[in-house]
Design a protein around this motif. Sequence first.
Motif, short mmCIF file in Angstrom:
data_model
loop_
_atom_site.label_atom_id
_atom_site.label_comp_id
_atom_site.label_asym_id
_atom_site.label_seq_id
_atom_site.Cartn_x
_atom_site.Cartn_y
_atom_site.Cartn_z
N MET A 1 0.69 -0.82 0.00
CA MET A 1 0.26 -0.05 0.12
C MET A 1 1.04 1.38 -0.17
SD MET A 1 -2.52 -1.14 2.80
CE MET A 1 -3.94 0.53 1.77
N SER A 2 1.90 1.22 -0.12
CA SER A 2 3.07 2.50 -0.37
C SER A 2 2.36 3.35 -0.97
CB SER A 2 4.52 1.87 -0.86
OG SER A 2 4.81 0.88 0.11
N ASP A 3 1.68 3.04 -2.14
CA ASP A 3 1.92 4.12 -3.31
C ASP A 3 0.00 4.98 -2.67
OD1 ASP A 3 3.30 3.46 -4.91
OD2 ASP A 3 1.71 2.01 -5.83
N ILE A 4 -0.86 3.77 -1.34
CA ILE A 4 -1.65 4.95 -1.39
C ILE A 4 -1.58 6.11 -0.10
CG2 ILE A 4 -3.62 4.16 -0.27
CD1 ILE A 4 -3.88 1.81 -1.92
N LEU A 5 -0.21 4.53 0.59
CA LEU A 5 -0.21 5.61 2.52
C LEU A 5 0.92 6.19 1.90
CD1 LEU A 5 -1.99 2.39 4.42
CD2 LEU A 5 -2.97 4.45 3.94
N SER A 6 1.50 7.07 3.06
CA SER A 6 2.76 7.39 2.93
C SER A 6 3.45 6.74 3.85
CB SER A 6 3.00 8.78 4.41
OG SER A 6 2.49 8.66 5.12
N LYS A 7 2.88 5.49 4.46
CA LYS A 7 4.08 4.22 5.10
C LYS A 7 3.58 2.70 4.82
CE LYS A 7 4.68 2.61 9.69
NZ LYS A 7 6.40 2.92 9.57
N LYS A 8 4.91 2.61 4.42
CA LYS A 8 4.82 0.63 4.21
C LYS A 8 4.15 -0.43 4.74
CE LYS A 8 6.89 -2.74 1.70
NZ LYS A 8 7.40 -2.23 0.55
N ILE A 9 2.89 -0.41 4.42
CA ILE A 9 2.27 -1.08 5.33
C ILE A 9 1.78 -3.12 3.87
CG2 ILE A 9 -0.38 -1.68 5.71
CD1 ILE A 9 -0.30 0.84 7.48
N LEU A 10 1.54 -3.79 4.41
CA LEU A 10 1.48 -5.27 3.79
C LEU A 10 -0.51 -5.84 4.06
CD1 LEU A 10 5.42 -6.60 3.37
CD2 LEU A 10 3.63 -4.87 1.91
N LEU A 11 -0.91 -5.59 2.95
CA LEU A 11 -2.51 -6.43 2.64
C LEU A 11 -2.08 -7.88 3.19
CD1 LEU A 11 -4.92 -3.82 2.74
CD2 LEU A 11 -3.65 -4.32 5.11
N ARG A 12 -2.69 -9.21 3.78
CA ARG A 12 -2.76 -10.09 2.82
C ARG A 12 -3.77 -11.17 3.12
NH1 ARG A 12 3.01 -10.44 6.81
NH2 ARG A 12 4.35 -9.27 4.84
N PHE A 13 -4.00 -12.00 2.06
CA PHE A 13 -4.95 -13.26 1.84
C PHE A 13 -4.53 -13.77 1.45
CE2 PHE A 13 -7.38 -15.27 -0.42
CZ PHE A 13 -8.84 -15.31 0.18
N GLY A 14 -4.63 -15.77 2.31
CA GLY A 14 -4.10 -16.28 2.23
C GLY A 14 -5.33 -17.19 1.59
N MET A 15 -5.31 -18.92 1.63
CA MET A 15 -6.76 -19.55 1.16
C MET A 15 -5.54 -20.78 1.76
SD MET A 15 -8.95 -20.89 -1.75
CE MET A 15 -7.72 -20.58 -3.09
N ASN A 16 -5.91 -22.06 2.29
CA ASN A 16 -4.75 -22.91 2.26
C ASN A 16 -6.00 -24.39 3.11
OD1 ASN A 16 -2.60 -24.39 3.59
ND2 ASN A 16 -3.31 -24.10 6.14
N GLN A 17 -6.03 -25.03 1.15
CA GLN A 17 -6.46 -26.37 1.39
C GLN A 17 -5.58 -27.75 2.50
OE1 GLN A 17 -5.23 -29.00 -1.64
NE2 GLN A 17 -7.73 -29.61 -1.21
N LYS A 18 -6.81 -27.99 3.55
CA LYS A 18 -6.40 -28.95 3.99
C LYS A 18 -6.03 -30.16 3.20
CE LYS A 18 -10.50 -27.55 7.53
NZ LYS A 18 -11.31 -27.55 8.33
N TYR A 19 -5.92 -31.31 3.98
CA TYR A 19 -5.43 -32.63 2.89
C TYR A 19 -6.49 -33.33 2.61
CZ TYR A 19 0.22 -32.25 3.55
OH TYR A 19 1.07 -31.78 3.49
N SER A 20 -6.06 -33.61 0.99
CA SER A 20 -7.84 -34.42 1.06
C SER A 20 -7.63 -34.85 -0.20
CB SER A 20 -9.27 -33.26 1.14
OG SER A 20 -8.46 -32.06 0.36
N GLU A 21 -8.38 -35.74 -1.29
CA GLU A 21 -8.59 -35.97 -2.40
C GLU A 21 -9.13 -34.88 -3.42
OE1 GLU A 21 -10.48 -40.51 -2.04
OE2 GLU A 21 -8.08 -41.16 -0.77
N ASN A 22 -10.06 -34.35 -2.25
CA ASN A 22 -10.30 -33.30 -3.29
C ASN A 22 -9.74 -31.92 -3.14
OD1 ASN A 22 -12.24 -32.51 -1.05
ND2 ASN A 22 -13.15 -34.17 -1.48
N PHE A 23 -10.22 -30.57 -3.73
CA PHE A 23 -10.39 -29.19 -3.55
C PHE A 23 -10.84 -28.79 -3.05
CE2 PHE A 23 -6.93 -30.98 -6.55
CZ PHE A 23 -6.09 -30.41 -6.31
N LYS A 24 -12.27 -29.56 -2.10
CA LYS A 24 -13.43 -28.83 -1.68
C LYS A 24 -12.80 -28.71 -0.17
CE LYS A 24 -16.18 -31.65 -4.38
NZ LYS A 24 -17.18 -32.92 -4.27
N ASP A 25 -12.29 -28.57 0.20
CA ASP A 25 -11.52 -28.15 2.12
C ASP A 25 -10.47 -27.17 2.02
OD1 ASP A 25 -12.50 -27.94 4.42
OD2 ASP A 25 -12.25 -30.35 5.27
N TYR A 26 -11.18 -25.88 2.03
CA TYR A 26 -9.90 -24.48 2.33
C TYR A 26 -10.74 -24.43 3.78
CZ TYR A 26 -9.52 -25.18 -2.11
OH TYR A 26 -8.96 -25.24 -3.94
#
Length: 270
Positions: A202-227
């Motif tokens: 966000m350095s271009d928006i704010l005068s101070k460097k702040i990093l916003l984060r988002f994550g998606m973490n799948q659980k071990y499984s045989e499909n891709f449905k559980d996060y």
Amino acid sequence: FGASLFPMSMDRSIQSFSFSRPLPPTAGVAISLFRSGIDNISGYDNIGDNTGILYNSWEGYAMLSFGTTFNKLSVGINIKSLNNSLIGSIKANGLGFDIGGLYKFNVNNQLGFMITNVSGSYKWNFNYDNSKHQYEEKLPMILSIGSSSVVSNFLILSQFDFIVLNKSDIVSEVNSITDEIEYFQTEDKIESKFRLGLEYDMSDILSKKILLRFGMNQKYSENFKDYNMTMGFGIPFIIDNIKLGFDYAINLNSMNNNFDQLFSISFLYD
């Protein structure tokens, strides 16, 4: 220097500490400590009555790491001293070995891999029913492939994990008709896991460097449905020529009970 603390729901916690330094001209070495555990486990007897006794259990390792760089390719190894403590005197120790590599295509794009537990096992020793018991538990091998890319003010991270669950060496029962031994897991099995992370500067928006984060973490499984979904922020700053970083993250739907939090702080001396 780096240190992290995970205060988690259901009396769980994780702690870690690391120290690294360069070895000129192109190598580096690090020492790390990791511990995860759970407290206040209620004890029950063999008919299901609460004994009124609380137990603690933890698992962790001390790790020595070494890596070096060859032009655009970096490679490294981990050697881990493993420890596991269940209730009472039921304990285990062992050794683990990891290898990994990172290839930098350019300043903004990188591809890496890691094989966790190329070799690793626990050796259990405990007394039960007035008898000594010993056995070796092989740790599952995990192949991880990850990438990072910088696009404008966004950092995009992705990772695929493939965990190899070996055929069980533990007997489940003996067939009373055929007298054949049956095992808990009768064949090798591979499970997969996918992770995705986004970071916005966000350095271009704010005068101070702040990093916003988002994550998606799948659980071990045989499909891709559980996060699990996570979010957080990071704030880098400098005090007396010491570069510091404070990071915070929250896991919104861990164990379907409350949430987990992560606090990290790092120090970099030039």
